[in-house]
Design an enzyme around this catalytic site. Structure first.
Site, PDB file in Angstrom:
ATOM      1  N   GLU A   1       0.830  -1.204   0.000  1.00 42.51           N
ATOM      2  CA  GLU A   1       0.000   0.000   0.000  1.00 42.51           C
ATOM      3  C   GLU A   1       0.872   1.264   0.000  1.00 42.51           C
ATOM      4  O   GLU A   1       0.459   2.312  -0.483  1.00 42.51           O
ATOM      5  CB  GLU A   1      -0.903  -0.013   1.244  1.00 42.51           C
ATOM      6  CG  GLU A   1      -2.298   0.508   0.982  1.00 42.51           C
ATOM      7  CD  GLU A   1      -3.254   0.211   2.122  1.00 42.51           C
ATOM      8  OE1 GLU A   1      -4.228  -0.512   1.906  1.00 42.51           O
ATOM      9  OE2 GLU A   1      -3.030   0.700   3.255  1.00 42.51           O
TER      10      GLU A   1
ATOM     11  N   HIS B   1       7.598 -26.807  -0.839  1.00 45.27           N
ATOM     12  CA  HIS B   1       6.959 -27.932  -1.517  1.00 45.27           C
ATOM     13  C   HIS B   1       5.844 -27.478  -2.443  1.00 45.27           C
ATOM     14  O   HIS B   1       5.069 -28.292  -2.929  1.00 45.27           O
ATOM     15  CB  HIS B   1       6.449 -28.926  -0.468  1.00 45.27           C
ATOM     16  CG  HIS B   1       7.574 -29.493   0.353  1.00 45.27           C
ATOM     17  ND1 HIS B   1       8.101 -30.748   0.136  1.00 45.27           N
ATOM     18  CD2 HIS B   1       8.298 -28.939   1.360  1.00 45.27           C
ATOM     19  CE1 HIS B   1       9.098 -30.955   0.999  1.00 45.27           C
ATOM     20  NE2 HIS B   1       9.236 -29.864   1.752  1.00 45.27           N
TER      21      HIS B   1
ATOM     22  N   LYS C   1     -14.123   0.349  -4.097  1.00 42.01           N
ATOM     23  CA  LYS C   1     -15.222   0.755  -3.204  1.00 42.01           C
ATOM     24  C   LYS C   1     -16.277   1.521  -4.003  1.00 42.01           C
ATOM     25  O   LYS C   1     -17.469   1.291  -3.835  1.00 42.01           O
ATOM     26  CB  LYS C   1     -14.693   1.653  -2.082  1.00 42.01           C
ATOM     27  CG  LYS C   1     -13.808   0.935  -1.087  1.00 42.01           C
ATOM     28  CD  LYS C   1     -13.401   1.879   0.033  1.00 42.01           C
ATOM     29  CE  LYS C   1     -12.292   1.282   0.866  1.00 42.01           C
ATOM     30  NZ  LYS C   1     -11.681   2.256   1.753  1.00 42.01           N
TER      31      LYS C   1
HETATM   32  O1  PA5 Z   1      -3.705   1.275   5.887  1.00 44.11           O
HETATM   33  C1  PA5 Z   1      -4.816   1.673   5.586  1.00 44.11           C
HETATM   34  O2  PA5 Z   1      -5.084   2.872   5.546  1.00 44.11           O
HETATM   35  C2  PA5 Z   1      -5.945   0.714   5.305  1.00 44.11           C
HETATM   36  O3  PA5 Z   1      -5.522  -0.591   5.283  1.00 44.11           O
HETATM   37  C3  PA5 Z   1      -7.001   0.828   6.364  1.00 44.11           C
HETATM   38  O4  PA5 Z   1      -6.419   0.565   7.604  1.00 44.11           O
HETATM   39  C4  PA5 Z   1      -8.145  -0.122   6.118  1.00 44.11           C
HETATM   40  O5  PA5 Z   1      -8.701   0.132   4.856  1.00 44.11           O
HETATM   41  C5  PA5 Z   1      -9.207   0.027   7.178  1.00 44.11           C
HETATM   42  O6  PA5 Z   1      -9.642   1.343   7.254  1.00 44.11           O
HETATM   43  P1  PA5 Z   1     -10.417   1.873   8.516  1.00 44.11           P
HETATM   44  O7  PA5 Z   1      -9.544   1.733   9.675  1.00 44.11           O
HETATM   45  O8  PA5 Z   1     -10.724   3.291   8.187  1.00 44.11           O
HETATM   46  O9  PA5 Z   1     -11.665   1.031   8.651  1.00 44.11           O
END
Ligand code: PA5
Length: 449
Positions: free
Chosen positions: A291, A312, A426
Site C-alpha cells: 500500500e 513444496h 469501493k
Molecule cells: O492502511 C490503511 O489505511 C488501510 O488498510 C485501512 O487501515 C483499512 O482500509 C481500514 O480502514 P479503517 O480503519 O478506516 O476502517
C-alpha cells in the site's frame, strides 16, 4: 543486549558494496525527511516518534481496558480490516502458543482472539456467530474512518448478537471502539452507546498503526506484554535517528538495497520465514509495503512464503522461474522450546542419523541450504535475524520495517503515506449496491455489465 541484525552478504554477488554506499546520502536525506516532515505525506508521520512518545499512563489505560475484557470474556472478536487488524494479528500469532485456543476454557490463560470484518464472507460470519452462541464474548471494533463496509457489517451483526445474549448494559462493558477522535460513524455510535474508546491519531495511517491502541489493545488482551513490545520499537527508533550514520542505520541499508535490486529488474520481493508463527507478520508486511509503494505505476510487488511448507509448492518457481525476484529471510536464532528427534530401533524411516538433534537444527540446515540454492539460482538474499521470538524483538522488527518502508518510498520517489488506489473498488461496489449518493456511478457501471 543484541538487537535484530541485517545480513547483506548474499546480495553482494548482485550489487557491490560501493553501489550501496553511493546511496548513503540519498537514504540519509530520506530518513531526515521522515523526521522533519519536508516531503510528501508529512501529515502522516505520527508513527516516526510514536514508540518513544507512548506514556506509562497510556499503556496502563490500554492494560486496564484489556483486563476488563480478559475478566469478562472467554473470546474477544477483533473487528477491523487492513491496517486496523493485520498488525495485531501479526504480533498475537507470533507471540502466542499455537494451540492455546484449543484448550478448555478453564485451563486457558487468555481469551481466544478471533477476527471479523476483514472479509465479507457470509459463511465465515455465520460460522463465527454460531461458535460464539454459547461463549462469553466481547468485541474490539477498530476503524479509523469509522465507515469501512467490511467491519461495519461484522460489527452490526456481532453487536446485535451480543446485546440479545447479555443485554445492552453488559454488552456496553464488553465493547471497545478504536477510531478517530471526533469524526466518523463509529465515533458517533460509541458516543451514543457509551463504549470505552481509544483514539487513532490523525497523523498515523492504518498500516503504521500497530503501536497505537489499534494493535496494542488486542495484543494486551491476548496476554502479551505491550510495554516490552513498545520498548523494542523504541530501541530501533533510537538506532535510526536522523543523526545515525548510514552504515549503522539498518532500515536505511535495507531500503537502499531493495531499490537497487528493483532497478536491476528484481520487481518482486519475497518475505520468507521459517517459523509458522510468522505467517501474519508477513501479511502485515505485505500491506505495509504494497500500500505504501505500489503507486504511480511503480513499486516492488511484496510477496511472502512460509518455509519449509512452501518449498513444496513455490520452491520450484523461486529456484528456476523468471529471475525477477529477491528474498528477504526472517530468521529466528533460538526457538522458545526444545524438541529432540528420538532414536528408533527399526529406523524404517531412515531418520536415526538425526537422533538427538533438535528439530530446529534441521530447520536451520533447511534454511541455510535453501539460501545457498537460491543465491546459486540468481535470487539475491537478505537476512534479518531475530535472537528469539519475544515482545522486544517483534517490536524492533515492526519499527525496522516501518522506518525502512518510509525511506524506501522516498527513495522510489512516491508518497509512501497515501493509498488513493484503494478507493476504486469501493466506488464500484457502492454503485453496484445502489448506495445513496452513488446514482451517477450506478448508471455508468450498469452500462458495463
Ligand atoms: O492502511 C490503511 O489505511 C488501510 O488498510 C485501512 O487501515 C483499512 O482500509 C481500514 O480502514 P479503517 O480503519 O478506516 O476502517
Amino acid at each position: 543486549m543484541d538487537n535484530i541484525q541485517l545480513h547483506i552478504r548474499e546480495v553482494l554477488g548482485f550489487l557491490t558494496e560501493q553501489e550501496i554506499l553511493n546511496q548513503a546520502s540519498l537514504a540519509t536525506a530520506c530518513n531526515q525527511a521522515l523526521h522533519n516532515g519536508s516531503r510528501e505525506g508529512s501529515d502522516f508521520l505520527g508513527w516516526v516518534n510514536l514508540p518513544s512518545s507512548i506514556t506509562e499512563e497510556e499503556i496502563k489505560d490500554i492494560e486496564d481496558a484489556a483486563t476488563v475484557l480478559r475478566t469478562r470474556c472467554e473470546a474477544v472478536v477483533v473487528v477491523g480490516i487492513g491496517g486496523s487488524y493485520l498488525g495485531a494479528r501479526a504480533v498475537i500469532d507470533a507471540l502466542s502458543s499455537s494451540f492455546d485456543w484449543l484448550e478448555e476454557r478453564q485451563s486457558r490463560k487468555n481469551p481466544v482472539i478471533l477476527y471479523a470484518g476483514n472479509n465479507i464472507g457470509e459463511d465465515y460470519l455465520y460460522e463465527l456467530m454460531d461458535w460464539l452462541k454459547d461463549k462469553e464474548f466481547g468485541i474490539i471494533n477498530i476503524s479509523k474512518s469509522g465507515t469501512t463496509t467490511e467491519p461495519a457489517i461484522a460489527f452490526r451483526l456481532l453487536k446485535e448478537q451480543l446485546e440479545s445474549k447479555v443485554g445492552k448494559e453488559e454488552a456496553r462493558q464488553r465493547i471497545v471502539a478504536i477510531t478517530d477522535a471526533t469524526k466518523g460513524a463509529l465515533r458517533s455510535l460509541a458516543t451514543i452507546e457509551g463504549y470505552k474508546t481509544f483514539v487513532i491519531p490523525d497523523n498515523v495511517g492504518g498500516r503504521y498503526s500497530v503501536l497505537t491502541p489499534v494493535g496494542l489493545l488486542p495484543i494486551a488482551v491476548a496476554g502479551i506484554d505491550i510495554s516490552k513490545l513498545v520498548q523494542g520499537a523504541v530501541e530501533i527508533e533510537k538506532a535510526t535517528a536522523p543523526n545515525v550514520s548510514f552504515d549503522y542505520n539498518l532500515p536505511a541499508i535495507y531500503a537502499v538495497i531493495r531499490n537497487l535490486l528493483y532497478k536491476q529488474g528484481k520487481k518482486i520481493e519475497i518475505l520468507v520465514n521459517y517459523h509458522p508463527k510468522l505467517h501474519f507478520l508477513a501479511e502485515w508486511w505485505k500491506q505495509l509495503y504494497g500500500e505504501s509503494e505500489g503507486k504511480d505505476n511503480v513499486g516492488i510487488f511484496p510477496a511472502a512464503v512460509d518455509f519449509t511448507t512452501d518449498l513444496h509448492s513455490m520452491g520450484q518457481w523461486i529456484q528456476e522461474g523468471e529471475r525477477s525476484i529477491f528474498e528477504t529471510v526472517i530468521s529466528v536464532k533460538k526457538p522458545t522450546h526444545t524438541v529432540q528427534i528420538p532414536y528408533d530401533e527399526s529406523d524404517l524411516d531412515g531418520l536415526n542419523y538425526l537422533n538427538g538433534k533438535r528439530v530446529d537444527e534441521v530447520n536451520k540446515m533447511a534454511e541455510l541450504g535453501t539460501r545457498i540454492a537460491h543465491v546459486d539460482g540468481k535470487v539475491p538474499n537478505l537476512l534479518i535475524e531475530l535472537p528469539e521470538l519475544s515482545e522486544r524483538y517483534i517490536g524492533q522488527l515492526i519499527y525496522f520495517f516501518e522506518k525502512a518502508c518510509g525511506i524506501s518510498g522516498y527513495i522510489l520517489g512516491i508518497n509512501p503515506f497515501n493509498q488513493p488506489g484503494v478507493e476504486a473498488y469501493k466506488k464500484n461496489m457502492f454503485a453496484l449496491l445502489e448506495k445513496p449518493g452513488y446514482e451517477e456511478a450506478t448508471k455508468a457501471i450498469k452500462q458495463r455489465i
